[in-house]
Structure formats: C-alpha cells, structure tokens
Design a protein around this motif. Sequence first.
Motif, mmCIF file in Angstrom:
data_model
loop_
_atom_site.group_PDB
_atom_site.id
_atom_site.type_symbol
_atom_site.label_atom_id
_atom_site.label_comp_id
_atom_site.label_asym_id
_atom_site.label_seq_id
_atom_site.Cartn_x
_atom_site.Cartn_y
_atom_site.Cartn_z
ATOM 1 N N GLY A 1 -2.119 -2.343 -2.465
ATOM 2 C CA GLY A 1 -1.419 -1.580 -3.518
ATOM 3 C C GLY A 1 -0.068 -1.983 -3.849
ATOM 4 N N SER B 1 -0.076 -5.390 -6.097
ATOM 5 C CA SER B 1 -0.841 -5.253 -7.088
ATOM 6 C C SER B 1 -0.082 -4.287 -8.220
ATOM 7 C CB SER B 1 -2.401 -4.885 -7.009
ATOM 8 O OG SER B 1 -2.542 -3.668 -6.528
ATOM 9 N N ASN C 1 0.164 -1.037 -7.969
ATOM 10 C CA ASN C 1 -0.679 0.291 -8.013
ATOM 11 C C ASN C 1 0.037 1.059 -6.799
ATOM 12 O OD1 ASN C 1 -2.643 2.100 -8.052
ATOM 13 N ND2 ASN C 1 -4.272 0.706 -7.861
ATOM 14 N N HIS D 1 -0.608 4.204 -6.654
ATOM 15 C CA HIS D 1 -1.615 5.274 -6.193
ATOM 16 C C HIS D 1 -2.256 4.451 -4.712
ATOM 17 C CE1 HIS D 1 -4.324 8.322 -6.018
ATOM 18 N NE2 HIS D 1 -5.222 7.563 -5.947
#
Length: 108
Positions: free
Chosen positions: A64, A67, A69, A71
């Motif tokens: 996460g 990348s 991301n 969440h």
Amino acid sequence: MLLELANRLATLPAALPADINITPNSDGLPGIEALRTIVGAVMTGGLILSVLALIVAAIVWGFGANSSNPHLASRGKTGVLVSCGAAVVCGAAVTLVNFFWNVGQTVS
C-alpha cells in the motif's frame, strides 16, 4: 459515648475468625490435565496465527505504501496493530493469571 464505641470496634476483629488456611484443590476438577493441554494448544496456535497475521499485514502495508494506495496502507497498519495486540494478550495471559492467583493467595 464515642470512646466506648471505638473500644467496641477495636475488639471486633478479635471476635472474628482471622486464621483461614484453605488451599485450593488443584486436582479436584475432573479432566484438568486435558483442559491444561487444550489451553496450551490454543495459546500456541494464537501466537502462531498472530505472527502470521503480522507478516501478512506488514506485506499489505508495504504494498500500500509503495503503490500510493493509502486505503491499503491503512488496512495494513490496522492489521499490524491488531496482530501485535493479539500476540501480547496471548503471551501475557499466563503471567496475568499467575499474578492474580498470587494476589488472591495473599488476601486473608
């Protein structure tokens, strides 16, 4: 009047039975050895599962974060915290039980 009441209260503990020597019967429960084995196996399984969850959550957190991301990274952080908490509870359970057992033995 208050002095007389204080004297009566001072003699009250001598009238109560103070010497209580009762030891618990650790062999009285049928199947206690099987219960001990089951609890030990559950604690071992809990520790192994919490370590595996920690590894998986750390990997998810890493994916996460790399990348971009947030969440997924947030889920990974939550997983790390929950798995660490589970490991602490599983590891400290015996110590907590022994601590409270010893505290209970000192109550007289």
